[in-house]
Design an enzyme around this catalytic site. Structure first.
Site, PDB file in Angstrom:
ATOM      1  N   HIS A 298       0.809  -1.218   0.000  1.00 53.87           N
ATOM      2  CA  HIS A 298       0.000   0.000   0.000  1.00 53.87           C
ATOM      3  C   HIS A 298       0.839   1.264   0.000  1.00 53.87           C
ATOM      4  CE1 HIS A 298      -3.518   2.436   1.601  1.00 53.87           C
ATOM      5  NE2 HIS A 298      -3.947   1.864   0.497  1.00 53.87           N
ATOM      6  N   LYS A 300       2.970   4.362  -1.189  1.00 57.90           N
ATOM      7  CA  LYS A 300       2.891   5.228  -2.368  1.00 57.90           C
ATOM      8  C   LYS A 300       4.058   6.200  -2.294  1.00 57.90           C
ATOM      9  CE  LYS A 300      -2.097   4.660  -2.412  1.00 57.90           C
ATOM     10  NZ  LYS A 300      -2.011   3.461  -1.551  1.00 57.90           N
ATOM     11  N   HIS A 527      -9.234  10.856   0.118  1.00 57.64           N
ATOM     12  CA  HIS A 527      -8.449   9.634   0.081  1.00 57.64           C
ATOM     13  C   HIS A 527      -7.160   9.819   0.868  1.00 57.64           C
ATOM     14  CE1 HIS A 527      -5.916   6.446  -1.917  1.00 57.64           C
ATOM     15  NE2 HIS A 527      -7.012   5.772  -1.632  1.00 57.64           N
ATOM     16  N   LYS A 529      -4.838  10.390   4.213  1.00 55.86           N
ATOM     17  CA  LYS A 529      -4.861   9.873   5.579  1.00 55.86           C
ATOM     18  C   LYS A 529      -3.960  10.730   6.448  1.00 55.86           C
ATOM     19  CE  LYS A 529      -5.755   6.197   2.851  1.00 55.86           C
ATOM     20  NZ  LYS A 529      -5.841   6.416   1.406  1.00 55.86           N
TER      21      LYS A 529
END
Length: 641
Positions: A298, A300, A527, A529
């Site tokens: 996950h 990025k 989107h 966090k």
């Protein structure tokens, strides 16, 4: 084929009857695929739910079309009279493949009741002007008023002066017609955009906003442009990729430069990813090892190697178009790291935050020969100007001192070592903002209100363990009914599997809704966090974290065996801001984030503070509840199968 229900008459096209696509696989996803491609993020109920509904029947299109946004123009796709087009290339995992299919073969909704969101049946507009694809049933209007005894009216002569300009042909998109949207001429920067040298934290640009809300925000085309360096080679770490689109974001002069893609796809999803790259010889792959069930890659991140130096970008966006245009995303962009003189010692170029050491350790955890050259390049560059701390997660079970290398125990260690106690800290609330929630144990004490809360409430080496308020910021269903497609966005942004679990986990905290008037992004699906500790009046921050990690044990890790080891399932990455690294005691909160034209010592929090609490009428978005009374702006409603 028709079905009757309390919500009206449902008509399914014949193409839906032979939809044999598999159910979504159990892969974590926090990355929304805006136009029909579901998300990735985290082992969460939104991304790795074994009981996920079949997507092919979830996107419903009401008969009446809403007025389109005036500034959006969708170019029609080329038509072929003689050749039947092959099915579009499916991008990513089985879950994303299923959502793409459902987007191309939607279920139509017919209702006798008018909706406040739909202003009645519109005349059929020319697609190239309106940007909306109308149902074929609208063609029936042409036959109204013609009886069997009437002659057909003579054909009208076409005026050559009124002929439409030829539309540039584009290949069909697996994400549907609305994937092609033209941005205004001034959407992208033509000179070096305003750079916040203080924190180097940016939001992404969002289409449809006033220009001032994008002044100082960044788009992927700008990040990869010559404005920031002459690119020689790059690495893209991510969860979800649209390779053709990603390569188009590189400027033409850099488009054939080598690109390494670091991913976590397996089996069929991996085969589809490799198929995407077949036309591009410059693309290579590195598969991240995922040895623990339900883990995902996950992280990025971009590594950009220039003729002038080297740069790191840590972000929350997937490498798909939807994540870069109509969602709220965040990123940290490093300074340009210059090359060290030859013969420099291995410890040269380190920052006070030990960012270089931690980045090398994170990359080494992949145990991948494809990354070895990049590890050596980083060693040869000066990262001493970095002022943030790296917080990563890598899959594994860790014992002893290794327990504090990854996940929330790594965050706890940094907060203990680099922050200090604050008077009345029990009144300083913890804020967590995320796009999905995953597995957190049988009840709140097992993880969320136990070990994870202890991490988030750590300030310095104080033995005091206060119980401050916790605000969990999560989207509700209604704000997005007036924004870009809610029900396509939210397929992977589901809240939790059952309402009872939601209440058990979350409502001991202060549940808050997403609202971002300060950045103009209240209607841009979050989107991003972020996690932070704020003062009672929400004007100061004790620390701030932007990360790829959602609220789940898979992302942050969980203690096992009587707290003697920690188990982490997924790869995650983020950066932590603490005031001491900036010679400050706290961060002042910036009230007006945009336009961002000059550096500021105030921190640009991406949403409104204090967080707005859920009202008695607010409901969190939950994937297994129908939403039929309030279509989004594209007319979609949600009815799980």
């Amino acid at each position: 084929m028709s079905q009757a229900s309390q919500h009206g008459k449902w008509t399914l096209s014949s193409s839906d009857d032979d939809n044999d696509d598999p159910l979504p696989s159990a892969s974590n996803n926090n990355s929304p695929l805006l136009f029909g491609s579901p998300p990735p993020d985290q082992h969460t109920s939104s991304e790795s739910n074994h009981n996920s509904p079949k997507i092919g029947s979830n996107f419903h299109q009401p008969k009446h079309d809403p007025d389109p946004p005036p500034s959006i123009e969708v170019k029609p796709e080329p038509k072929s009279d003689t050749v039947t087009a092959a099915p579009p290339l499916s991008i990513g995992s089985e879950a994303r493949h299923a959502a793409q299919t459902s987007q191309l073969k939607p279920v139509k909704y017919e209702s006798n009741q008018s909706s406040p969101f739909l202003a009645g049946k519109r005349k059929k507009d020319d697609d190239s002007i309106s940007g909306w694809a109308l149902s074929d049933s609208d063609d029936d209007d042409k036959d109204k008023g013609q009886s069997s005894g009437q002659k057909d009216p003579p054909p009208k002569r076409s005026n050559p002066k009124l002929k439409k300009a030829k539309v540039e042909e584009r290949p069909p998109s697996p994400h549907g017609r609305t994937y092609y949207i033209d941005e205004p001429d001034d959407f992208f920067e033509t000179s070096v955009p305003p750079v916040n040298d203080t924190y180097r934290f940016y939001l992404n640009k969002v289409t449809g906003l006033e220009k001032r809300y994008n002044t100082g925000a960044l788009h992927i085309k700008e990040i990869l442009s010559p404005l920031f360096g002459t690119l020689k080679e790059s690495v893209q770490f991510n969860y979800c990729f649209d390779i053709a689109w990603m390569l188009q974001q590189y400027p033409p002069e850099f488009r054939d430069k080598p690109v390494l893609i670091v991913h976590g796809d397996k089996r069929e999803a991996k085969a589809r990813l490799l198929q995407q790259a077949q036309p591009y010889s410059q693309v290579r792959f590195c598969q991240a090892k995922l040895d623990i069930a339900f883990g995902t890659h996950h992280t990025k991140m971009m590594l950009l190697w220039y003729e002038e130096g080297f740069r790191v970008v840590i972000l929350t966006s997937n490498m798909i178009r939807a994540d870069w245009y109509q969602k709220t995303q965040g990123l940290w962009m490093s300074p340009l790291y210059l090359r060290l003189p030859k013969g420099s010692p291995e410890t040269a170029g380190e920052s006070p935050t030990l960012f270089k050491q931690d980045l090398l350790e994170y990359l080494g955890a992949y145990r991948a020969p494809e990354i070895a050259d990049w590890i050596q390049r980083i060693r040869e560059h000066d990262l001493s100007e970095t002022r943030v701390y790296l917080i990563g997660s890598t899959p594994g079970r860790y014992l002893g001192s290794d327990m504090e290398r990854w996940g929330h125990l790594r965050l706890r260690k940094l907060l203990r070592d680099h922050t200090r106690p604050i008077p009345n800290e029990e009144k300083w609330p913890v804020i967590g903002q995320f796009s999905s929630i995953g597995s957190m144990g049988l009840d709140k004490t097992k993880w969320l209100a136990g070990e994870f809360q202890r991490t988030l409430t750590t300030l310095g080496k104080s033995s005091l363990r206060p119980d401050p308020p916790m605000h969990l910021v999560r989207s509700i269903k209604h704000p997005y009914c007036t924004s870009p497609p809610l029900y396509i966005f939210s397929w992977y942004s589901r809240y939790t599997s059952t309402h009872s679990k939601l209440c058990t986990y979350v409502f001991f905290c202060v549940s808050s809704r997403w609202q971002a008037e300060t950045t103009g992004r209240s209607h841009a699906m979050p989107h991003i966090k972020t996690y932070m500790r704020a003062s009672p009046d929400f004007t100061q921050l004790a620390w701030f974290l932007v990360t790829s990690a959602n609220l789940s044990k898979a992302a942050w890790g969980a203690l096992e065996k009587n707290n003697t080891q920690v188990m982490v399932r997924s790869y995650e990455l983020g950066v932590l801001y603490v005031p001491s690294a900036f010679s400050m005691s706290t961060f002042p909160v910036q009230m007006d984030v945009f336009p961002a034209t000059t550096p500021s010592t105030a921190f640009p929090v991406p949403f409104d503070l204090p967080p707005k609490r859920y009202s008695s009428k607010d409901h969190p978005w939950m994937w297994n509840i129908p939403y039929t009374q309030a279509p989004d702006t594209h007319g979609n409603i949600w009815v799980p199968s």
